[in-house]
Design an enzyme around this catalytic site. Structure first.
Site, PDB file in Angstrom:
ATOM      1  N   ASN A   9       0.822  -1.161  -0.052  1.00 25.86           N
ATOM      2  CA  ASN A   9       0.196  -0.101  -0.033  1.00 25.86           C
ATOM      3  C   ASN A   9       1.042   1.195  -0.020  1.00 25.86           C
ATOM      4  O   ASN A   9       1.548   1.641   1.143  1.00 25.86           O
ATOM      5  CB  ASN A   9      -0.921  -0.123   1.116  1.00 25.86           C
ATOM      6  CG  ASN A   9      -1.642   0.950   1.249  1.00 25.86           C
ATOM      7  OD1 ASN A   9      -2.057   1.965   0.502  1.00 25.86           O
ATOM      8  ND2 ASN A   9      -2.739   1.000   2.214  1.00 25.86           N
ATOM      9  N   ARG A  95      -2.476  -2.369  -3.489  1.00 24.29           N
ATOM     10  CA  ARG A  95      -3.693  -1.491  -3.321  1.00 24.29           C
ATOM     11  C   ARG A  95      -3.587  -0.118  -4.362  1.00 24.29           C
ATOM     12  O   ARG A  95      -2.776   0.498  -4.219  1.00 24.29           O
ATOM     13  CB  ARG A  95      -3.680  -1.016  -1.945  1.00 24.29           C
ATOM     14  CG  ARG A  95      -4.937   0.054  -1.603  1.00 24.29           C
ATOM     15  CD  ARG A  95      -5.006   0.461  -0.313  1.00 24.29           C
ATOM     16  NE  ARG A  95      -6.356   1.357  -0.375  1.00 24.29           N
ATOM     17  CZ  ARG A  95      -6.484   2.388   0.301  1.00 24.29           C
ATOM     18  NH1 ARG A  95      -5.292   2.802   1.156  1.00 24.29           N
ATOM     19  NH2 ARG A  95      -7.653   3.294   0.373  1.00 24.29           N
ATOM     20  N   HIS A 184     -13.309   2.463  -0.392  1.00 21.37           N
ATOM     21  CA  HIS A 184     -13.014   1.258   0.655  1.00 21.37           C
ATOM     22  C   HIS A 184     -13.918   0.118   0.257  1.00 21.37           C
ATOM     23  O   HIS A 184     -14.380  -0.735   0.794  1.00 21.37           O
ATOM     24  CB  HIS A 184     -14.001   1.988   1.595  1.00 21.37           C
ATOM     25  CG  HIS A 184     -13.521   3.093   2.766  1.00 21.37           C
ATOM     26  ND1 HIS A 184     -14.358   3.997   3.170  1.00 21.37           N
ATOM     27  CD2 HIS A 184     -12.127   3.386   2.916  1.00 21.37           C
ATOM     28  CE1 HIS A 184     -13.582   4.878   3.899  1.00 21.37           C
ATOM     29  NE2 HIS A 184     -12.337   4.573   3.512  1.00 21.37           N
ATOM     30  N   ARG A 245     -12.438  15.126   6.693  1.00 19.45           N
ATOM     31  CA  ARG A 245     -13.380  15.602   5.599  1.00 19.45           C
ATOM     32  C   ARG A 245     -14.567  15.971   6.095  1.00 19.45           C
ATOM     33  O   ARG A 245     -15.235  15.163   6.812  1.00 19.45           O
ATOM     34  CB  ARG A 245     -13.358  14.326   4.720  1.00 19.45           C
ATOM     35  CG  ARG A 245     -12.084  14.235   3.904  1.00 19.45           C
ATOM     36  CD  ARG A 245     -11.960  13.125   3.040  1.00 19.45           C
ATOM     37  NE  ARG A 245     -10.935  12.181   3.506  1.00 19.45           N
ATOM     38  CZ  ARG A 245     -10.984  10.719   3.118  1.00 19.45           C
ATOM     39  NH1 ARG A 245     -11.658  10.209   2.574  1.00 19.45           N
ATOM     40  NH2 ARG A 245      -9.836  10.061   3.623  1.00 19.45           N
ATOM     41  N   GLU A 388      -8.167  -5.423   5.323  1.00 17.23           N
ATOM     42  CA  GLU A 388      -8.181  -5.064   3.904  1.00 17.23           C
ATOM     43  C   GLU A 388      -6.937  -5.814   3.168  1.00 17.23           C
ATOM     44  O   GLU A 388      -7.061  -6.182   2.000  1.00 17.23           O
ATOM     45  CB  GLU A 388      -7.948  -3.584   3.754  1.00 17.23           C
ATOM     46  CG  GLU A 388      -9.167  -2.984   4.058  1.00 17.23           C
ATOM     47  CD  GLU A 388      -9.248  -1.209   4.006  1.00 17.23           C
ATOM     48  OE1 GLU A 388      -9.575  -0.757   3.268  1.00 17.23           O
ATOM     49  OE2 GLU A 388      -8.750  -0.787   5.397  1.00 17.23           O
TER      50      GLU A 388
END
Ligand code: AMP
Length: 404
Positions: A9, A95, A184, A245, A388
């Site tokens: 990642n 990823r 996601h 956010r 993940e």
């Protein structure tokens, strides 16, 4: 048979990695995890390498480039184990945040795929370019080892047109690819599948609402194993309130701020992405700080948590309507797995929909996959820890035709 996958990642200044061994059932064992931080700076960065069952290795040095950082990771495997020549990873799984409309599933990387990934950079200017750098560096470091891109957006490519289409002119939609993509996806895919398993139902029969509440946060309506609606849109800014956010707001806000405060589009975008959400409301992007301040009587922190939970509740009601029948509401990621207060407050008032959190079960210190609703309630409320990396490894092997 067990197969090893190295999951990478790669961010603009970091590389997170895990070496996983997966069995035929897709169950995984972590052989090593690690992180390189502050790549590309003039100051020394840090590498932490943690092999399972062996001593961790930490080193501090200047990592001028991602290539140099990956070299240091390979050195760490040589020094602290496990030995990659012995483990012989079947593949490297990357990823990749944005797959646009083209990549609907994990994809084996060749020159043509790599070059079309580059064309997606404008859609995710912060995330995709470093992902691509990671791919280039890893292809050079592991010649002959198949490499696969696993996209955050891919799981949502099953959204029906009515859910992914924004009501904007054709030119924006067709020339500029303006539509909802969703993010996601690896987490929503993993968690919805585990939830079906927890309910002892085939994935193809279960309808679940997954709440991924981490530093980023999104909700997904999963119908019979397929994503049919999700809260993030063209970018990961839309939807729930997040650490930094804003999530949803009137699309007129940026133009309004330009008129009244002289802020240009980039400045507004930066604020909405980096200093809004919990940080903008309560001064910290970490819900643990917000909870602590709220308990101490801080009104900003209380309001922040109320806004955060109200938004979740609103989405659960909306996605209930989208699905028609809901077999479980599932909490996951840092907040969803750990914060009983958020689970309780966000589900308050949903008893009429058959959704009810049990105070004792919810407050229990139990970890792992569990139900936090009262026995016999119509819609179980579950906590399923996300993973993940396992999902990336699983999809990587799947793309290469290996069952996992
Ligand atoms: P993630 O992005 O999934 O790693 O989630 C990170 C976020 O989870 C942190 O910024 C915190 O806001 C939140 N978090 C982690 N642990 C807890 C906890 N015990 N209680 C409340 N929030 C937590």
């Amino acid at each position: 048979m067990t197969q090893a996958v190295l999951v990478l990642n790669v961010g603009s200044s970091s590389i997170k990695y895990q070496l996983l061994a997966l069995d035929d059932a897709g169950e995984g064992e972590r052989l090593a995890t690690g992180l390189v931080e502050r790549i590309g700076g003039q100051d020394p960065g840090k590498l932490s390498h943690r092999p399972a069952g062996a001593e961790a290795l930490e080193c501090t040095e200047v990592f001028a480039s991602h290539a140099q950082a990956l070299d240091a990771v390979l050195d760490a495997f040589r020094t602290a184990g496990p030995d990659l020549d012995e483990v012989k990873p079947t593949a490297v799984g990357h990823r990749v945040v944005h797959g646009g409309s083209r990549f609907t599933t994990a994809t084996v990387l060749d020159d043509e795929v790599v070059s079309s990934l580059g064309e997606l950079n404008p859609l995710a200017p912060l995330h995709n370019p470093p992902n691509l750098t990671g791919i280039e560096v890893a292809r050079a470091a592991f010649p002959g080892v198949p490499q696969v891109a696993v996209f955050d957006t891919a799981f949502h490519q099953t959204l029906p047109p009515a859910a992914y289409t924004y009501a904007v002119p054709r030119e924006w939609r067709e020339e500029y690819s303006v539509r909802r993509y969703g993010f996601h996806g690896t987490s929503h895919a993993y968690v919805s599948r585990r939830a079906a398993r927890f309910l002892a139902r085939p994935v193809e029969e279960a309808n679940v609402i997954v709440l991924h509440l981490g530093n980023g946060a999104s909700v997904c309506a999963v119908e019979r194993g397929r994503s049919v609606e999700t809260s993030m849109g063209l970018t990961p800014l839309e939807g729930l309130v997040m650490g930094t956010r804003s999530g949803d707001l009137d699309p007129a806000v940026p133009a309004y701020l330009q008129r009244v405060a002289g802020l240009d589009a980039d400045a507004v975008d930066r604020v909405l992405n980096r200093s809004s959400g919990l940080l903008g409301l309560a001064g910290s992007n970490d819900l643990r700080d917000v909870n602590r301040d709220a308990e101490a009587g801080d009104e900003d922190a209380r309001l922040a948590h109320a806004v955060y939970c109200h938004r979740i509740r609103k989405y659960v009601g909306a996605y209930y309507a989208v699905l028609g029948r809901v077999d479980a509401v599932v909490f996951t990621a840092g907040v969803g797995e750990n914060d009983a207060r958020t689970r309780a407050l966000s589900m308050q008032g949903l008893e009429g929909l058959g959704i009810e959190v049990d105070p004792v079960r919810n407050a229990s210190a139990e970890r792992g996959e569990r139900s936090v609703s009262a026995p016999g309630t119509r819609v179980p409320v579950l906590v399923i820890p996300t993973d993940e990396e396992i999902e990336i490894a699983r999809q990587t092997l799947g793309a290469l035709g290996h069952a996992a």
